[in-house]
Design an enzyme around this catalytic site. Structure first.
Site, mmCIF file in Angstrom:
data_model
loop_
_atom_site.group_PDB
_atom_site.id
_atom_site.type_symbol
_atom_site.label_atom_id
_atom_site.label_comp_id
_atom_site.label_asym_id
_atom_site.label_seq_id
_atom_site.Cartn_x
_atom_site.Cartn_y
_atom_site.Cartn_z
ATOM 1 N N SER A 84 -2.631 6.728 -5.595
ATOM 2 C CA SER A 84 -2.427 5.347 -6.009
ATOM 3 C C SER A 84 -2.854 5.169 -7.471
ATOM 4 O O SER A 84 -2.290 5.825 -8.348
ATOM 5 C CB SER A 84 -3.189 4.412 -5.057
ATOM 6 O OG SER A 84 -2.752 3.081 -5.203
ATOM 7 N N ASP A 209 5.132 2.853 3.197
ATOM 8 C CA ASP A 209 4.198 2.314 2.203
ATOM 9 C C ASP A 209 4.587 0.890 1.789
ATOM 10 O O ASP A 209 5.715 0.635 1.381
ATOM 11 C CB ASP A 209 4.199 3.231 0.973
ATOM 12 C CG ASP A 209 3.033 2.987 0.034
ATOM 13 O OD1 ASP A 209 2.454 1.894 0.057
ATOM 14 O OD2 ASP A 209 2.699 3.911 -0.733
ATOM 15 N N HIS A 237 0.397 3.826 2.927
ATOM 16 C CA HIS A 237 -0.126 4.054 1.580
ATOM 17 C C HIS A 237 -1.219 5.120 1.520
ATOM 18 O O HIS A 237 -1.572 5.570 0.437
ATOM 19 C CB HIS A 237 -0.654 2.734 1.004
ATOM 20 C CG HIS A 237 -0.931 2.788 -0.467
ATOM 21 N ND1 HIS A 237 0.048 3.027 -1.422
ATOM 22 C CD2 HIS A 237 -2.094 2.652 -1.163
ATOM 23 C CE1 HIS A 237 -0.500 3.020 -2.630
ATOM 24 N NE2 HIS A 237 -1.786 2.801 -2.500
#
Length: 259
Positions: A84, A209, A237
């Site tokens: 991320s 996600d 995610h």
């Protein structure tokens, strides 16, 4: 010169440096480290202001400066894996210091997180809401972010509980650090940088996600046509939490083939 960052290392072999995402810390990597420590040298490092590096203040607090400080701390060529927001940091390292990067792995990441007319991403008002919430209740803000991260996973509650248990081993970052690093998700645009990265690149996505939509994947394909990608069907995610076995197998296979 800022104080040296703390890192943790276990195992032997090709070094893999793990960089966590926004609001969390290196505790989130514990299940993955346990899986891979017998094959690789697993190195975890907290972004300045987070986890073990809670008290380290960088000035200026920029993604370029964080990248430099991490490379100086690790001080050996390694594979850099970023999740991320950590994907932005790892990509910056690969761009700035290619001689120190054996390979780059981005996990549930994108070179630009904000939705625009021709670019899928997070709605700008969602990020602005997090900024406002940080001033009221840090823990609640992080909890809300965890819920968004796990959204779409077949086992949402278990994923949220596991991530929370892992990251709560460390103290919470300050609202100031969270606010500054949240701005990276709004402002950092690495689409040009990514196209210029020369090291081997693997991109891992969760098909479910909610933060990095799958519509972004073909756009990144065009930016980095020589990269490889893995889309994990039942992951959201945090694929290294919800689909740990598939995730670690994908990493191991790619490293053995390319690096």
């Amino acid at each position: 010169m800022a104080e040296m960052l703390k890192i943790a290392s276990i195992g032997a072999g090709t070094p893999i440096v793990l960089i966590h995402g926004w609001g969390l810390n290196s505790g989130v990597w514990q299940p993955m480290v346990e899986q891979l420590q017998h094959q690789f040298k697993m190195i975890t490092i907290d972004i300045p202001g987070y986890g073990e590096n809670l008290d380290i203040e960088l000035s200026p607090y920029t993604i370029e400066h964080i990248a430099q400080h991490m490379v100086e701390t690790v001080a050996e060529p390694a594979i850099y894996l970023g999740w991320s927001l950590g994907g932005l940091v790892a990509s910056q390292i690969a761009f700035q210091f290619p001689e120190m990067v054996k390979g780059l792995v981005t996990v549930a990441s994108t070179p630009y997180f904000v939705k625009q007319q021709n670019w899928p991403g997070i709605e700008a008002n969602v990020l602005q809401l997090f900024h406002r919430q940080l001033n009221q209740d840090i823990k609640k803000t992080i909890d809300n972010f965890l819920k968004i991260q796990a959204m779409g996973s077949p086992h949402v509650r278990q994923d949220i509980k596991l991530i929370r248990d892992l990251v709560m081993q460390y103290p919470m970052p300050s609202a100031y650090t969270l606010d500054l690093s949240l701005s990276f998700l709004e402002q950092v645009d690495q689409r040009q940088i990514l196209a210029e990265i020369s090291v081997p690149l693997l991109r891992i996505y969760g098909k479910l996600d909610g933060l990095v939509p799958k519509a972004v994947i073909p756009l990144v394909d065009k930016l980095v046509p020589n990269s490889e990608k893995v889309i994990i069907e039942r992951a959201s995610h945090a694929p290294f939490i919800s689909e740990l076995k598939v995730f670690t197998e994908s990493i191991t296979q790619w490293i053995n083939e390319c690096c």
